[in-house]
Design a protein around this motif. Structure first.
Motif, PDB file in Angstrom:
ATOM      1  N   PHE A 212      40.964  79.426  19.770  1.00 42.76           N
ATOM      2  CA  PHE A 212      39.867  78.536  20.155  1.00 42.76           C
ATOM      3  C   PHE A 212      38.783  79.215  20.986  1.00 42.76           C
ATOM      4  CE2 PHE A 212      43.350  75.443  19.437  1.00 42.76           C
ATOM      5  CZ  PHE A 212      42.726  74.679  18.465  1.00 42.76           C
ATOM      6  N   SER A 213      38.903  80.516  21.180  1.00 41.53           N
ATOM      7  CA  SER A 213      37.940  81.218  22.050  1.00 41.53           C
ATOM      8  C   SER A 213      36.506  81.130  21.527  1.00 41.53           C
ATOM      9  CB  SER A 213      38.347  82.686  22.215  1.00 41.53           C
ATOM     10  OG  SER A 213      38.344  83.351  20.952  1.00 41.53           O
ATOM     11  N   ALA A 214      36.344  81.044  20.221  1.00 43.15           N
ATOM     12  CA  ALA A 214      34.988  80.992  19.648  1.00 43.15           C
ATOM     13  C   ALA A 214      34.643  79.611  19.104  1.00 43.15           C
ATOM     14  CB  ALA A 214      34.871  82.024  18.526  1.00 43.15           C
ATOM     15  N   SER A 215      35.459  78.610  19.427  1.00 39.34           N
ATOM     16  CA  SER A 215      35.219  77.263  18.895  1.00 39.34           C
ATOM     17  C   SER A 215      33.956  76.656  19.496  1.00 39.34           C
ATOM     18  CB  SER A 215      36.417  76.359  19.210  1.00 39.34           C
ATOM     19  OG  SER A 215      36.133  75.015  18.842  1.00 39.34           O
ATOM     20  N   PRO A 216      33.114  76.035  18.659  1.00 40.93           N
ATOM     21  CA  PRO A 216      31.884  75.427  19.164  1.00 40.93           C
ATOM     22  C   PRO A 216      32.103  74.066  19.823  1.00 40.93           C
ATOM     23  CG  PRO A 216      32.034  75.107  16.811  1.00 40.93           C
ATOM     24  CD  PRO A 216      33.210  75.964  17.195  1.00 40.93           C
ATOM     25  N   ASN A 217      33.280  73.453  19.604  1.00 39.79           N
ATOM     26  CA  ASN A 217      33.479  72.094  20.125  1.00 39.79           C
ATOM     27  C   ASN A 217      34.782  71.901  20.901  1.00 39.79           C
ATOM     28  OD1 ASN A 217      35.141  72.293  17.907  1.00 39.79           O
ATOM     29  ND2 ASN A 217      33.887  70.941  16.626  1.00 39.79           N
ATOM     30  N   ILE A 218      35.591  72.962  21.031  1.00 40.85           N
ATOM     31  CA  ILE A 218      36.846  72.867  21.773  1.00 40.85           C
ATOM     32  C   ILE A 218      36.892  73.982  22.816  1.00 40.85           C
ATOM     33  CG2 ILE A 218      39.371  72.975  21.656  1.00 40.85           C
ATOM     34  CD1 ILE A 218      39.119  71.971  18.734  1.00 40.85           C
TER      35      ILE A 218
ATOM     36  N   THR B 133      44.372  72.917  10.261  1.00 38.74           N
ATOM     37  CA  THR B 133      45.086  71.670  10.551  1.00 38.74           C
ATOM     38  C   THR B 133      45.106  71.378  12.048  1.00 38.74           C
ATOM     39  OG1 THR B 133      46.474  71.941   8.592  1.00 38.74           O
ATOM     40  CG2 THR B 133      47.282  70.441  10.283  1.00 38.74           C
ATOM     41  N   ILE B 134      45.347  72.410  12.858  1.00 42.06           N
ATOM     42  CA  ILE B 134      45.347  72.231  14.318  1.00 42.06           C
ATOM     43  C   ILE B 134      43.986  71.726  14.783  1.00 42.06           C
ATOM     44  CG2 ILE B 134      45.610  73.367  16.557  1.00 42.06           C
ATOM     45  CD1 ILE B 134      47.455  75.396  15.189  1.00 42.06           C
ATOM     46  N   ASN B 135      42.933  72.356  14.300  1.00 41.84           N
ATOM     47  CA  ASN B 135      41.574  71.968  14.670  1.00 41.84           C
ATOM     48  C   ASN B 135      41.273  70.533  14.234  1.00 41.84           C
ATOM     49  OD1 ASN B 135      38.854  73.244  15.665  1.00 41.84           O
ATOM     50  ND2 ASN B 135      38.317  72.074  13.845  1.00 41.84           N
ATOM     51  N   ASP B 136      41.641  70.197  12.995  1.00 46.93           N
ATOM     52  CA  ASP B 136      41.392  68.848  12.472  1.00 46.93           C
ATOM     53  C   ASP B 136      42.144  67.795  13.286  1.00 46.93           C
ATOM     54  OD1 ASP B 136      39.793  69.923  10.528  1.00 46.93           O
ATOM     55  OD2 ASP B 136      41.250  69.718   8.897  1.00 46.93           O
ATOM     56  N   ALA B 137      43.383  68.117  13.676  1.00 48.01           N
ATOM     57  CA  ALA B 137      44.190  67.166  14.448  1.00 48.01           C
ATOM     58  C   ALA B 137      43.555  66.886  15.801  1.00 48.01           C
ATOM     59  CB  ALA B 137      45.602  67.708  14.628  1.00 48.01           C
ATOM     60  N   ILE B 138      43.067  67.927  16.463  1.00 38.90           N
ATOM     61  CA  ILE B 138      42.432  67.763  17.774  1.00 38.90           C
ATOM     62  C   ILE B 138      41.178  66.902  17.659  1.00 38.90           C
ATOM     63  CG2 ILE B 138      41.198  68.987  19.612  1.00 38.90           C
ATOM     64  CD1 ILE B 138      43.202  71.315  19.160  1.00 38.90           C
ATOM     65  N   LEU B 139      40.365  67.161  16.646  1.00 36.51           N
ATOM     66  CA  LEU B 139      39.134  66.380  16.453  1.00 36.51           C
ATOM     67  C   LEU B 139      39.458  64.921  16.138  1.00 36.51           C
ATOM     68  CD1 LEU B 139      36.963  68.889  14.371  1.00 36.51           C
ATOM     69  CD2 LEU B 139      36.845  68.425  16.831  1.00 36.51           C
ATOM     70  N   LYS B 140      40.469  64.701  15.310  1.00 35.02           N
ATOM     71  CA  LYS B 140      40.841  63.330  14.935  1.00 35.02           C
ATOM     72  C   LYS B 140      41.335  62.552  16.151  1.00 35.02           C
ATOM     73  CE  LYS B 140      43.664  60.622  11.731  1.00 35.02           C
ATOM     74  NZ  LYS B 140      44.579  60.656  10.560  1.00 35.02           N
ATOM     75  N   VAL B 141      42.190  63.186  16.943  1.00 31.52           N
ATOM     76  CA  VAL B 141      42.732  62.528  18.135  1.00 31.52           C
ATOM     77  C   VAL B 141      41.628  62.253  19.155  1.00 31.52           C
ATOM     78  CG1 VAL B 141      44.214  62.904  20.158  1.00 31.52           C
ATOM     79  CG2 VAL B 141      45.098  63.336  17.859  1.00 31.52           C
TER      80      VAL B 141
END
Length: 209
Positions: free
Chosen positions: A21-27, A110-118
């Protein structure tokens, strides 16, 4: 930006998620801790939106942490990220207050999608388990058995299988020792055993059926 706290007792897992997640734009990862007690200490002092956490900790198991979050920090969402089988622990995790359950075998997307959904207010479970729940199908023998347990019974059983004594369980779950004995008696009836050794063995077997 979603403030994410990572909680896992394996350093390599925590480091891998930090890199992921170091380069994630939203997490944004705001912290990384190694047990249940540390989760509670961290959120007292820092803003957290979601906790991505293991279910099995050497201190304060994941289901107990979920209870604390649900009661004391209802705005903080939690996703269980575990190597335990989803069909066994997924439903009990949701009942205890989790907003999702992820197997450690899933991919990065999947990990990224789960975090956004939650974060958007949803509940994340795998498609397989979601469909099985929707259509009322039995996952397998162990899943069927575990669905018959209350969340508290599942907590006591998990602690018994990792060797906790009655006194330790009563302290961790904040219940008295007599209540722990009552839960043990119920579990023995449900698993049709007469002693603690057989209870632990049957529980362990049920997880792998």
């Amino acid at each position: 930006m979603i403030n994410l706290l990572i909680a896992d007792n394996h350093p390599i897992t925590r480091k891998g998620l930090e890199v992921l997640f170091s380069a994630s734009p939203n997490i944004k990862i705001v912290g990384s801790v190694n047990d249940g007690d540390a989760i509670l200490e961290f959120i007292k002092k820092n803003p957290v939106d979601i906790v991505l956490m293991e279910a099995d900790f050497p201190k304060l198991n994941g289901l107990t942490v979920l209870r604390y979050l649900k009661n004391d920090y209802p705005d903080i969402k939690a996703i269980i990220f575990s190597g335990q089988p989803e069909e066994v622990y997924g439903i009990n995790a949701i009942k205890a207050g989790a907003s999702g359950f992820l197997s450690k075998s899933v991919n990065v997307i999947t990990i990224n999608d789960a975090i956004l959904k939650v974060h958007d207010g949803g509940i994340y479970l795998s498609n397989d388990l979601t469909q099985q729940l929707a259509f009322g199908k039995r996952v397998n023998k162990s899943g069927s058995f575990y669905k018959k347990l209350s969340t508290r019974e599942a907590e006591v059983l998990k602690l018994l299988t990792v060797g906790r004594k009655n006194k330790e369980i009563s302290k961790e779950l904040d219940i008295n020792e007599k209540t722990v004995s009552t839960y043990k008696a119920r579990l023995m009836r449900k698993l049709k055993v007469t002693n603690l050794v057989d209870l632990v063995n049957q529980a362990t077997l049920s997880q792998h059926l």
